[in-house]
Design an enzyme around this catalytic site. Structure first.
Site, mmCIF file in Angstrom:
data_model
loop_
_atom_site.group_PDB
_atom_site.id
_atom_site.type_symbol
_atom_site.label_atom_id
_atom_site.label_comp_id
_atom_site.label_asym_id
_atom_site.label_seq_id
_atom_site.Cartn_x
_atom_site.Cartn_y
_atom_site.Cartn_z
ATOM 1 N N LYS A 1 0.822 -1.214 0.000
ATOM 2 C CA LYS A 1 0.000 0.000 0.000
ATOM 3 C C LYS A 1 0.859 1.268 0.000
ATOM 4 O O LYS A 1 0.627 2.206 0.764
ATOM 5 C CB LYS A 1 -0.980 -0.013 1.168
ATOM 6 C CG LYS A 1 -1.947 -1.212 1.113
ATOM 7 C CD LYS A 1 -2.912 -1.206 2.273
ATOM 8 C CE LYS A 1 -3.884 -2.373 2.181
ATOM 9 N NZ LYS A 1 -3.235 -3.682 2.447
ATOM 10 N N ARG A 2 1.845 1.288 -0.875
ATOM 11 C CA ARG A 2 2.698 2.454 -1.015
ATOM 12 C C ARG A 2 2.008 3.519 -1.865
ATOM 13 O O ARG A 2 0.916 3.322 -2.372
ATOM 14 C CB ARG A 2 4.046 2.052 -1.628
ATOM 15 C CG ARG A 2 4.864 1.057 -0.803
ATOM 16 C CD ARG A 2 5.216 1.638 0.564
ATOM 17 N NE ARG A 2 6.307 0.928 1.194
ATOM 18 C CZ ARG A 2 6.186 0.011 2.153
ATOM 19 N NH1 ARG A 2 5.000 -0.324 2.591
ATOM 20 N NH2 ARG A 2 7.254 -0.568 2.696
#
Length: 275
Positions: A96-97
């Site tokens: 979830k960058r």
């Protein structure tokens, strides 16, 4: 791995199951804690027992980062084991960058080049220049968070801007990004009723669908509204599979749970003449 390779694996295994490796030292069988690397030993046993029943594995990066350098080494050993022993498996870095361009480029390098994952989950809130660095890698896939399975999804994702829900704006706008052919999307199984409208916007992209199993999402509803001629679905189950038992039989119990889902998936595929 190309999308065509993934579709081929799905049809061969009669499964579109993704197994989440959310490995927690507080939940794994206690007999493994005496091992030098208990996280890796747990993952290895799960992978060896279930690889014939699934087409993808998804380590949740937070569960490794929480243990510092030891956890990162466990993650590295896990992805190397998958790539060496089971290269047909589609691998997802659930990280979830999402940050400004230069930072995203470094995240992409870390997960696509150093660790050699096939894909990564990305938060789209910062827009195009935070996503396109990931899309520049050929045969690597960027999985945008569109409509997630958590309760807080309704805080922002379904809010309307000029009459259009935010998650629909994410879907529509992302189609214009350079390298958009490498896009996949996260849509939670607990939001299955939204899938029909989602498919009107992105009819062919693969969807990563968490929430089946422990979170109560319905596989049948997901398939009814989300499946495509090329299947287009990766349905994830994490806790419901990997923590099916806390005893020495944990790997066998995980395989039994994975098998139950694979059988259901095969029925869904056969009923739609997709095999």
């Amino acid at each position: 791995m190309t999308t065509q390779d993934l579709v081929q694996q799905i049809r061969m295994k009669k499964s579109f199951l993704c197994i989440g490796l959310d490995t927690d030292l507080e939940k794994i069988p206690t007999h493994l804690l005496q091992e030098e690397d208990p996280i890796f030993e747990f993952n290895k046993a799960i992978i060896d027992a279930t690889n014939h029943l699934c087409v993808a594995y998804k380590p949740n990066i937070a569960f490794y980062e929480a243990y510092g350098i030891k956890g990162w080494k466990s993650l590295q050993r896990t992805i190397e084991y998958l790539n060496d022993r089971y290269p047909e498996q589609f691998t997802i870095a659930d990280a979830k960058r999402g940050d400004i361009g230069n930072t995203s480029a470094r995240y992409a390098k870390a997960f696509f080049e150093d660790l050699n994952f096939d894909s990564i989950t990305i938060a789209p809130y910062m827009g195009k220049d935070s996503v396109e660095p990931f899309l520049s890698f050929e045969n690597k896939h960027t999985i945008l968070l569109a409509l997630t399975s958590n309760v807080g999804a309704f805080d922002f994702q379904t809010k309307k801007i000029d009459g259009i829900e935010l998650y629909k704006e994410v879907l529509q706008t992302s189609k214009s990004y350079k390298g958009a052919h490498n896009l996949m999307y996260v849509v939670g199984a607990t939001k299955a009723e939204y899938l029909k409208e989602i498919r009107e916007i992105i009819p062919n992209n693969f969807l990563l669908v968490p929430g089946v199993g422990a979170q109560g999402g319905s596989l049948e509803e997901v398939c009814e509204h989300g499946i495509t001629p090329d299947i287009g679905l990766l349905v994830n189950s994490s806790r419901g599979i990997i923590y099916a038992s806390t005893g020495t039989d944990f790997a066998k119990a995980a395989a039994n749970k994975a098998s139950d889902l694979q059988v259901q998936m095969q029925k869904e595929l056969e009923s739609r003449n997709l095999l």
